[in-house]
Each structure stands twice: as C-alpha cells, then as structure tokens.
Design a protein around this motif. Structure first.
Motif, short mmCIF file in Angstrom:
data_model
loop_
_atom_site.label_atom_id
_atom_site.label_comp_id
_atom_site.label_asym_id
_atom_site.label_seq_id
_atom_site.Cartn_x
_atom_site.Cartn_y
_atom_site.Cartn_z
N VAL A 73 0.86 -1.19 0.00
CA VAL A 73 0.00 0.00 0.00
C VAL A 73 0.89 1.24 0.00
N LYS A 74 0.66 2.13 -0.94
CA LYS A 74 1.47 3.37 -1.02
C LYS A 74 0.61 4.60 -0.79
N SER A 75 -0.36 4.83 -1.67
CA SER A 75 -1.15 6.07 -1.59
C SER A 75 -1.95 6.18 -0.30
N CYS A 76 -2.50 5.07 0.17
CA CYS A 76 -3.35 5.09 1.37
C CYS A 76 -2.56 4.84 2.65
N SER A 77 -1.26 4.64 2.55
CA SER A 77 -0.49 4.26 3.73
C SER A 77 -0.10 5.48 4.57
N ARG A 78 -0.22 5.31 5.89
CA ARG A 78 0.26 6.32 6.84
C ARG A 78 1.30 5.71 7.78
N ILE A 79 1.68 4.47 7.51
CA ILE A 79 2.67 3.77 8.34
C ILE A 79 3.99 4.53 8.33
N GLY A 80 4.50 4.82 9.52
CA GLY A 80 5.79 5.50 9.64
C GLY A 80 5.79 6.96 9.26
N LYS A 81 4.60 7.53 9.03
CA LYS A 81 4.53 8.92 8.55
C LYS A 81 4.01 9.89 9.60
N TRP A 82 3.73 9.40 10.81
CA TRP A 82 3.13 10.28 11.82
C TRP A 82 4.03 11.48 12.11
N LYS A 83 5.30 11.23 12.32
CA LYS A 83 6.22 12.31 12.69
C LYS A 83 6.21 13.41 11.63
N GLU A 84 6.37 13.00 10.39
CA GLU A 84 6.42 13.98 9.30
C GLU A 84 5.11 14.76 9.20
N MET A 85 3.99 14.07 9.29
CA MET A 85 2.68 14.72 9.15
C MET A 85 2.40 15.64 10.34
N TRP A 86 2.79 15.21 11.54
CA TRP A 86 2.58 16.05 12.74
C TRP A 86 3.45 17.31 12.67
N ALA A 134 4.61 14.91 21.93
CA ALA A 134 4.06 13.71 21.28
C ALA A 134 5.04 13.18 20.24
N ILE A 135 5.63 14.09 19.47
CA ILE A 135 6.60 13.69 18.45
C ILE A 135 7.82 13.04 19.11
N GLN A 136 8.30 13.62 20.21
CA GLN A 136 9.46 13.07 20.89
C GLN A 136 9.16 11.69 21.47
N TYR A 137 7.97 11.53 22.04
CA TYR A 137 7.57 10.23 22.61
C TYR A 137 7.51 9.18 21.50
N LEU A 138 6.99 9.59 20.33
CA LEU A 138 6.91 8.70 19.17
C LEU A 138 8.32 8.31 18.70
N VAL A 139 9.19 9.29 18.57
CA VAL A 139 10.57 9.04 18.10
C VAL A 139 11.29 8.10 19.08
N ASP A 140 11.15 8.36 20.37
CA ASP A 140 11.79 7.51 21.38
C ASP A 140 11.28 6.07 21.28
N SER A 148 1.36 8.15 22.33
CA SER A 148 1.91 9.30 21.59
C SER A 148 0.81 9.98 20.77
N ARG A 149 -0.11 9.17 20.24
CA ARG A 149 -1.19 9.75 19.43
C ARG A 149 -2.17 10.54 20.30
N LEU A 150 -2.42 10.06 21.51
CA LEU A 150 -3.29 10.81 22.42
C LEU A 150 -2.62 12.10 22.90
N LEU A 151 -1.29 12.06 23.04
CA LEU A 151 -0.55 13.27 23.42
C LEU A 151 -0.67 14.38 22.38
N PHE A 152 -0.74 13.98 21.11
CA PHE A 152 -0.80 14.96 20.02
C PHE A 152 -2.19 15.59 20.01
N PRO A 153 -2.32 16.90 20.30
CA PRO A 153 -3.64 17.51 20.53
C PRO A 153 -4.38 17.86 19.23
N ILE A 154 -4.76 16.82 18.50
CA ILE A 154 -5.39 17.02 17.20
C ILE A 154 -6.68 17.84 17.31
N HIS A 155 -7.40 17.70 18.43
CA HIS A 155 -8.67 18.42 18.59
C HIS A 155 -8.43 19.93 18.64
#
Length: 333
Positions: A118-131, A172-178, A266-273
């Motif tokens: 899956v390429k176009s629909c994939s978000r695997i490993g992309k959280w840091k960049e997108m955040w 959140a990004i740092q927690y994800l990276v760690d 890490s995803r809950l830490l990221f305040p998307i709301h």
C-alpha cells in the motif's frame, strides 16, 4: 443530477434516497448503493481501496462496501462535470449490544494479513512527518497573527494558547521518536486497514456500512486512540468505565505490545482536537460557525488541566500494565 447517469451506466433506479456516512445513497432491489463523487482521480489510490475492500469481503466481512462495475466495465462514471463511482452493501444492521473494541480488534486482525503493498493510502511510519507539517503550518499563522495583533476573540485565544499546544505536540513527536528508537514492534504491530478517524458512530446507523473511502493503511492504535480521544472529550469526568471496557475488549482479542501501547499514547498526546479547531477557523467559515469554533477553542483551553490529568492517568485508567510493558511516563505531567 445522478439519476440519469446511474440508470444509463448501471441500469439502477434510485429508489429511497438517503444519506449514509456523509455520502448520498439509494436503495435498489434491497441493496444499498453509496455515491462517491471524486474531486480528483488518483488511480493508484482507487486501486488500493478497491483491493482492500475486495480482500476484506473475501475474508468474510459482510459489512464492507464493494465497488460496482458499470456497463462499460469501469468503476468510474460521469454525471455532468462530476466523476463518481458506486459502492454496494447488503442491507444489514449490526447488533446493538456488541462489543465495539472486540469487533475493531477482529477487523484489524483480518486486515493485517493483507498481501499487497500500500502506497497512496499508507500512513505507516509517517506520523512524525505529518505532525511536524501540521504544527509548522499553524505556527506560521500564529506568527502572522502575533505580528498583526489578533483582531477577534478567537485570534486572541489562539495567540495566547498556541505555545502550550505546540509544546504538547512536540512532546508527542518526541515520545513517538523515542518509541521507534527504543522499542521493537511485534506481529500485532504490522500495518492494517484503519480509519481516517474512528469515532463512536463510525460503525453505527440504520445500516452498517464499512466504506473504503473512510480508510487509511496504518497501525491499529490509530483507531483506538481516536475513539478514546472522542470518548474522553465527550465525557471528561466519567470517561474511565467506557474507555476501560473498550480497550479491555480490544486487548482480549489482540493484546498490546509495549510498542503499540506507546504508539497509542503518543497519538493521544498529540492535541489534534486543538489543531483542527484552529485550522477550521482559518478556512473560510460562515460567521455562525466561527462563533461555534470560538466556543470550542475556549472550552479546550479551559480544560487543559483536565486533559493533562487524562494523559497522566491514561495507562492506569485503561488498565495497560505499565511495569510489565516497561512504559515510560512523561516527567512534566
């Protein structure tokens, strides 16, 4: 607008028109058809959605929408200037007393064996960049408002509150990276079919439809985190029992690894709301909607201490074993 094109391309009459999951839909011969208009055509993305849909249907998921081939042996049709496609579902209701966490875990387990890349629909490993992109985009607006001086109550609240929520996002990004550096994913951490945003009503309604256009390919904790976030925001004082039940039901079918528990956190830490409220305001909105967003922003800011408490006690409240999984906690919470 679509009636003539649908009859011409598929031979279906649009009976009992309704709305399902935000899309126009109609009944024909006791099947439910959803009309999916396409703003742009990404052939790779469409192929991926069709393949994921077909795979899950073959795996026995009777609620997943299937793509409908037209008389011209193509999935794409045209009505005026609009390109669209049709999805079809049997008219089925999900039992009301089901365990949502368990159903979601089974859905993720089925889709984890998906054999295609899956390429176009994939978000695997992309959280840091997108955040990071999201924070940078809002920070640019913040600097502009800071220099020009805020002109509305919303802008004042935004200018005052953004540094705190930017720092929360960076944590959140740092927690994800760690997590990605320190921990190793297990078999349950393989990519699976997830939702752009899995909420309490994603699998509800008169007819249950699992629409491939709601999906992304990602880590399963994406869905768990977004459900938990909405549940907390709607029930900030009484969220614990419902959240504990949901996560317990999920883990009884698919237990977390330390990697997945940390990704979830890490995803809950990221305040998307918070970020979405800001983004929605600065997209041209009617004045009535701007007032609603101003009230939403004020409520988010007023509840920052409550949200910190939620984050602080999340592992315990969700009965995720911190010591067994050796989960790091944030010092500042």
């Amino acid at each position: 607008m679509f009636e003539e094109a649908i009859y011409e391309n598929y031979g279906f009459q649009m009976e009992r028109q309704e709305s399902i999951g935000g899309f126009s839909a109609f009944r024909f011969n006791n099947y439910l058809f959803s009309i999916i208009p396409l703003q742009e055509i990404n052939e790779e993305e469409l192929k991926e959605r069709q393949q994921m849909s077909q795979f899950l249907i073959e795996k026995g998921d009777k609620y997943v929408s299937a793509f409908v081939m037209s008389k011209k042996e193509t999935y794409l049709s045209q009505a005026g200037d609009t390109v669209f496609l049709l999805l079809v579902n049997g008219v089925l209701e999900e039992p009301r007393d089901y365990q949502l966490g368990k159903k979601l875990a089974r859905f993720h387990m089925r889709a984890r064996s998906y054999p295609h890349q899956v390429k176009s629909c994939s978000r695997i490993g992309k959280w840091k960049e997108m955040w990071e992109q999201r924070i940078d985009g809002i920070e640019a607006v913040w600097r502009e408002k800071l220099q020009s001086h805020p002109g509305s109550e919303f802008e004042k609240l935004f200018v005052e509150s953004f540094p705190y929520f930017m720092a929360l996002g960076e944590n959140a990004i740092q927690y994800l990276v760690d997590t990605e550096i320190d921990d190793q994913p297990g078999a349950v951490d393989y990519g699976t079919v997830c939702h752009e945003r899995f909420l309490k009503n994603s699998w509800s309604g008169k007819v249950l439809v699992r629409n491939p256009f709601d999906w992304v390919f990602d880590h399963g904790t994406r869905d768990i985190a977004e459900w938990a976030r909405e549940h907390y925001l709607e029930n900030p004082h009484t969220y614990q029992p419902g959240m504990r039940q949901f996560i317990s039901d999920y883990q009884n079918t698919s237990p977390f690894t330390s990697f997945s528990a940390r990704l979830l956190y890490s995803r809950l830490l990221f305040p998307i709301h918070y970020y979405e409220t800001i983004e929605n305001y600065f997209i041209a909105q009617p004045e009535s909607r701007q007032k609603e967003l101003e009230e939403s922003l004020a409520a988010i800011i007023n509840r920052t201490q409550l949200y910190e408490r939620f984050l602080q006690s999340f592992y315990e409240a969700a009965e995720i074993p911190v010591r067994t999984l050796r989960l790091p906690k944030l010092d500042w919470l």
